[in-house]
Scaffold this motif. Structure first.
Motif, PDB file in Angstrom:
ATOM      1  N   SER A   1      11.489   6.300  -9.727  1.00 40.03           N
ATOM      2  CA  SER A   1      10.290   7.052  -9.351  1.00 40.03           C
ATOM      3  C   SER A   1      10.558   8.549  -9.413  1.00 40.03           C
ATOM      4  O   SER A   1       9.727   9.326  -9.907  1.00 40.03           O
ATOM      5  N   ARG A   2      11.701   8.947  -8.920  1.00 41.45           N
ATOM      6  CA  ARG A   2      12.047  10.380  -8.926  1.00 41.45           C
ATOM      7  C   ARG A   2      12.167  10.927 -10.350  1.00 41.45           C
ATOM      8  O   ARG A   2      11.812  12.073 -10.615  1.00 41.45           O
ATOM      9  N   GLU A   3      12.636  10.066 -11.249  1.00 45.88           N
ATOM     10  CA  GLU A   3      12.791  10.479 -12.653  1.00 45.88           C
ATOM     11  C   GLU A   3      11.575  10.129 -13.497  1.00 45.88           C
ATOM     12  O   GLU A   3      11.587  10.316 -14.721  1.00 45.88           O
ATOM     13  N   LYS A   4      10.515   9.596 -12.817  1.00 49.20           N
ATOM     14  CA  LYS A   4       9.273   9.202 -13.510  1.00 49.20           C
ATOM     15  C   LYS A   4       9.561   8.229 -14.659  1.00 49.20           C
ATOM     16  O   LYS A   4       9.071   8.379 -15.772  1.00 49.20           O
ATOM     17  N   ARG A   5      10.356   7.207 -14.339  1.00 51.06           N
ATOM     18  CA  ARG A   5      10.714   6.168 -15.316  1.00 51.06           C
ATOM     19  C   ARG A   5      10.169   4.833 -14.817  1.00 51.06           C
ATOM     20  O   ARG A   5      10.144   4.574 -13.611  1.00 51.06           O
ATOM     21  N   ASP A   6       9.751   3.972 -15.750  1.00 49.81           N
ATOM     22  CA  ASP A   6       9.276   2.641 -15.395  1.00 49.81           C
ATOM     23  C   ASP A   6      10.476   1.788 -14.973  1.00 49.81           C
ATOM     24  O   ASP A   6      11.426   1.643 -15.748  1.00 49.81           O
ATOM     25  N   PRO A   7      10.470   1.200 -13.763  1.00 55.69           N
ATOM     26  CA  PRO A   7      11.660   0.488 -13.282  1.00 55.69           C
ATOM     27  C   PRO A   7      12.091  -0.680 -14.163  1.00 55.69           C
ATOM     28  O   PRO A   7      13.277  -0.809 -14.479  1.00 55.69           O
ATOM     29  N   ALA A   8      11.144  -1.550 -14.549  1.00 53.77           N
ATOM     30  CA  ALA A   8      11.534  -2.719 -15.346  1.00 53.77           C
ATOM     31  C   ALA A   8      12.068  -2.300 -16.712  1.00 53.77           C
ATOM     32  O   ALA A   8      13.090  -2.824 -17.180  1.00 53.77           O
ATOM     33  N   ARG A   9      11.393  -1.358 -17.356  1.00 54.52           N
ATOM     34  CA  ARG A   9      11.854  -0.910 -18.681  1.00 54.52           C
ATOM     35  C   ARG A   9      13.221  -0.228 -18.570  1.00 54.52           C
ATOM     36  O   ARG A   9      14.108  -0.436 -19.409  1.00 54.52           O
ATOM     37  N   THR A  10      13.395   0.581 -17.529  1.00 49.96           N
ATOM     38  CA  THR A  10      14.678   1.258 -17.329  1.00 49.96           C
ATOM     39  C   THR A  10      15.787   0.242 -17.077  1.00 49.96           C
ATOM     40  O   THR A  10      16.904   0.371 -17.592  1.00 49.96           O
ATOM     41  N   PHE A  11      15.476  -0.779 -16.293  1.00 51.67           N
ATOM     42  CA  PHE A  11      16.451  -1.837 -16.034  1.00 51.67           C
ATOM     43  C   PHE A  11      16.889  -2.492 -17.341  1.00 51.67           C
ATOM     44  O   PHE A  11      18.087  -2.678 -17.586  1.00 51.67           O
ATOM     45  N   HIS A  12      15.930  -2.823 -18.197  1.00 46.85           N
ATOM     46  CA  HIS A  12      16.259  -3.452 -19.482  1.00 46.85           C
ATOM     47  C   HIS A  12      17.197  -2.554 -20.294  1.00 46.85           C
ATOM     48  O   HIS A  12      18.197  -3.016 -20.853  1.00 46.85           O
ATOM     49  N   GLU A  13      16.874  -1.264 -20.357  1.00 43.49           N
ATOM     50  CA  GLU A  13      17.685  -0.333 -21.149  1.00 43.49           C
ATOM     51  C   GLU A  13      19.109  -0.228 -20.595  1.00 43.49           C
ATOM     52  O   GLU A  13      20.087  -0.252 -21.357  1.00 43.49           O
ATOM     53  N   LEU A  14      19.228  -0.139 -19.282  1.00 48.96           N
ATOM     54  CA  LEU A  14      20.547   0.026 -18.670  1.00 48.96           C
ATOM     55  C   LEU A  14      21.383  -1.240 -18.779  1.00 48.96           C
ATOM     56  O   LEU A  14      22.598  -1.177 -18.974  1.00 48.96           O
ATOM     57  N   VAL A  15      20.740  -2.396 -18.655  1.00 49.90           N
ATOM     58  CA  VAL A  15      21.480  -3.655 -18.783  1.00 49.90           C
ATOM     59  C   VAL A  15      21.996  -3.812 -20.209  1.00 49.90           C
ATOM     60  O   VAL A  15      23.159  -4.176 -20.438  1.00 49.90           O
ATOM     61  N   ARG A  16      21.153  -3.525 -21.184  1.00 48.30           N
ATOM     62  CA  ARG A  16      21.594  -3.641 -22.579  1.00 48.30           C
ATOM     63  C   ARG A  16      22.759  -2.703 -22.884  1.00 48.30           C
ATOM     64  O   ARG A  16      23.634  -3.027 -23.672  1.00 48.30           O
ATOM     65  N   ALA A  17      22.766  -1.537 -22.244  1.00 45.81           N
ATOM     66  CA  ALA A  17      23.816  -0.553 -22.508  1.00 45.81           C
ATOM     67  C   ALA A  17      25.103  -0.817 -21.729  1.00 45.81           C
ATOM     68  O   ALA A  17      26.184  -0.420 -22.171  1.00 45.81           O
ATOM     69  N   ASN A  18      24.999  -1.505 -20.597  1.00 44.05           N
ATOM     70  CA  ASN A  18      26.147  -1.565 -19.685  1.00 44.05           C
ATOM     71  C   ASN A  18      26.611  -2.958 -19.293  1.00 44.05           C
ATOM     72  O   ASN A  18      27.588  -3.079 -18.546  1.00 44.05           O
ATOM     73  N   PHE A  19      25.942  -4.009 -19.768  1.00 37.83           N
ATOM     74  CA  PHE A  19      26.311  -5.359 -19.351  1.00 37.83           C
ATOM     75  C   PHE A  19      26.451  -6.244 -20.577  1.00 37.83           C
ATOM     76  O   PHE A  19      25.544  -6.307 -21.414  1.00 37.83           O
ATOM     77  N   ARG A  20      27.581  -6.907 -20.677  1.00 41.77           N
ATOM     78  CA  ARG A  20      27.843  -7.759 -21.843  1.00 41.77           C
ATOM     79  C   ARG A  20      27.207  -9.129 -21.667  1.00 41.77           C
ATOM     80  O   ARG A  20      27.387  -9.781 -20.650  1.00 41.77           O
ATOM     81  N   GLY A  21      26.460  -9.543 -22.679  1.00 43.26           N
ATOM     82  CA  GLY A  21      25.930 -10.896 -22.682  1.00 43.26           C
ATOM     83  C   GLY A  21      24.571 -11.001 -22.016  1.00 43.26           C
ATOM     84  O   GLY A  21      24.096 -10.085 -21.359  1.00 43.26           O
ATOM     85  N   PRO A  22      23.928 -12.154 -22.184  1.00 44.95           N
ATOM     86  CA  PRO A  22      22.592 -12.364 -21.603  1.00 44.95           C
ATOM     87  C   PRO A  22      22.662 -12.720 -20.124  1.00 44.95           C
ATOM     88  O   PRO A  22      23.716 -13.107 -19.617  1.00 44.95           O
ATOM     89  N   LEU A  23      21.544 -12.575 -19.432  1.00 47.19           N
ATOM     90  CA  LEU A  23      21.432 -13.095 -18.072  1.00 47.19           C
ATOM     91  C   LEU A  23      21.151 -14.590 -18.169  1.00 47.19           C
ATOM     92  O   LEU A  23      20.375 -15.037 -19.008  1.00 47.19           O
ATOM     93  N   LYS A  24      21.794 -15.346 -17.297  1.00 46.75           N
ATOM     94  CA  LYS A  24      21.767 -16.804 -17.443  1.00 46.75           C
ATOM     95  C   LYS A  24      20.869 -17.462 -16.396  1.00 46.75           C
ATOM     96  O   LYS A  24      21.108 -17.325 -15.203  1.00 46.75           O
ATOM     97  N   PRO A  25      19.825 -18.187 -16.849  1.00 44.93           N
ATOM     98  CA  PRO A  25      19.041 -19.000 -15.911  1.00 44.93           C
ATOM     99  C   PRO A  25      19.865 -20.226 -15.504  1.00 44.93           C
ATOM    100  O   PRO A  25      20.898 -20.492 -16.119  1.00 44.93           O
ATOM    101  N   PRO A  26      19.439 -20.968 -14.484  1.00 43.14           N
ATOM    102  CA  PRO A  26      18.166 -20.833 -13.760  1.00 43.14           C
ATOM    103  C   PRO A  26      18.196 -19.679 -12.763  1.00 43.14           C
ATOM    104  O   PRO A  26      19.256 -19.306 -12.260  1.00 43.14           O
ATOM    105  N   PHE A  27      17.004 -19.112 -12.490  1.00 45.48           N
ATOM    106  CA  PHE A  27      16.860 -18.026 -11.538  1.00 45.48           C
ATOM    107  C   PHE A  27      16.173 -18.529 -10.269  1.00 45.48           C
ATOM    108  O   PHE A  27      15.269 -19.356 -10.344  1.00 45.48           O
TER     109      PHE A  27
END
Length: 275
Positions: A225-251
């Motif tokens: 919010s402080r950086e005026k960024r969409d949380p879900a979209r920002t999360f996707h970008e950061l996960v792709r850049a910093n986390f290896r592999g997919p997220l695994k269901p079941p959730f």
């Protein structure tokens, strides 16, 4: 000299706890620092603070191996339950250091003091979890360090050491949220085997972890919010850049939603891989 008398500041106490190789000292320092901070007896940081180490202090054991080398065992045997509890103890120990690290590493960030309140609450509870699991291992004539463990949790956090928003995305919103997914089935299996004592320990951990994910989600949204960024979209970008592999269901969608982590964050990442 007692741990309480050594603590010069919140950051200093957190760093001393991270550096400690004796695990009783580490967990005591974590909880003493949290208590001192909650009572507003500590400054945020001090020129006397020790340098933040690259890696947390650890005893000689357990031996650290690759995640693929960790042996899987049936929970229907005592050895299997010991192996699971040992793995959980290792996760909780890393969680202590990760909560302390987010406080110490980002103590100069322009965030409210309530940010540090939240993460020291996490550190206090992770220390409690480690002690509970270790006590249960000892009930079963075992101890932490008896079996090998993997270093994946600390390595996963290392890439986010210079970016608070990325650290929040990876540690509470992926790694801790994963605990909400898998713990209920582990509790059920423990009960099936008649190990109600271990199931009760997992129940405490599960309920506390909901709060930890919620703290992560709260501050992730705050920074977005402080950086005026969409949380879900920002999360996707950061996960792709910093986390290896997919997220695994079941959730565990219900527990995740209760913690402020809605499906728009994680569902589209299940087939994303940058390995």
């Amino acid at each position: 000299m007692t741990p309480r008398s050594r603590i010069a500041s919140l950051r200093g106490g957190a760093i001393d706890a991270i550096r400690a190789t004796d695990l009783d000292e580490k967990t005591t320092l974590a909880q003493e620092t949290a208590t001192g901070w909650f009572s507003r007896k500590l400054s945020l940081r001090s020129p006397l603070d020790a340098p933040l180490p690259e890696r947390p202090g650890r005893p000689d054991k357990p031996e650290l191996i690759r995640p693929t080398q960790v042996e899987k065992r049936s929970l229907h045997t005592v050895k299997g339950r010991i192996a699971l509890l040992h793995a959980i103890a290792h996760i909780e120990l890393n969680a202590v250091d990760l909560a302390l690290d987010i406080v110490a590493r980002f103590a100069t960030e322009p965030v409210p003091n309530s940010f540090f309140d939240g993460w020291m609450q996490v550190a206090f509870e992770e220390a409690k979890h480690f002690r509970m699991v270790r006590a249960r291992l000892r009930d079963l004539d075992a101890d932490y360090g008896d079996l090998p463990a993997h270093d994946g949790l600390w390595q996963a956090a290392h890439s986010t050491r210079n970016d608070l928003t990325a650290r929040l995305a990876v540690v509470p919103l992926i790694l801790e949220a994963r605990g909400l997914d898998v713990t209920p089935s582990l509790q059920a299996k423990m009960r099936e085997t008649g190990d109600l004592e271990s199931a009760a320990v997992l129940d405490v951990i599960y309920n506390d972890e909901k709060g930890h994910v919620a703290i992560g989600a709260k501050w992730f949204r705050f920074l977005c919010s402080r950086e005026k960024r969409d949380p879900a979209r920002t999360f996707h970008e950061l996960v792709r850049a910093n986390f290896r592999g997919p997220l695994k269901p079941p959730f565990n969608d219900i527990a995740r939603a209760e913690a402020g982590l809605t499906p728009s964050f994680y569902r589209s990442l299940t087939s994303t891989s940058n390995a």
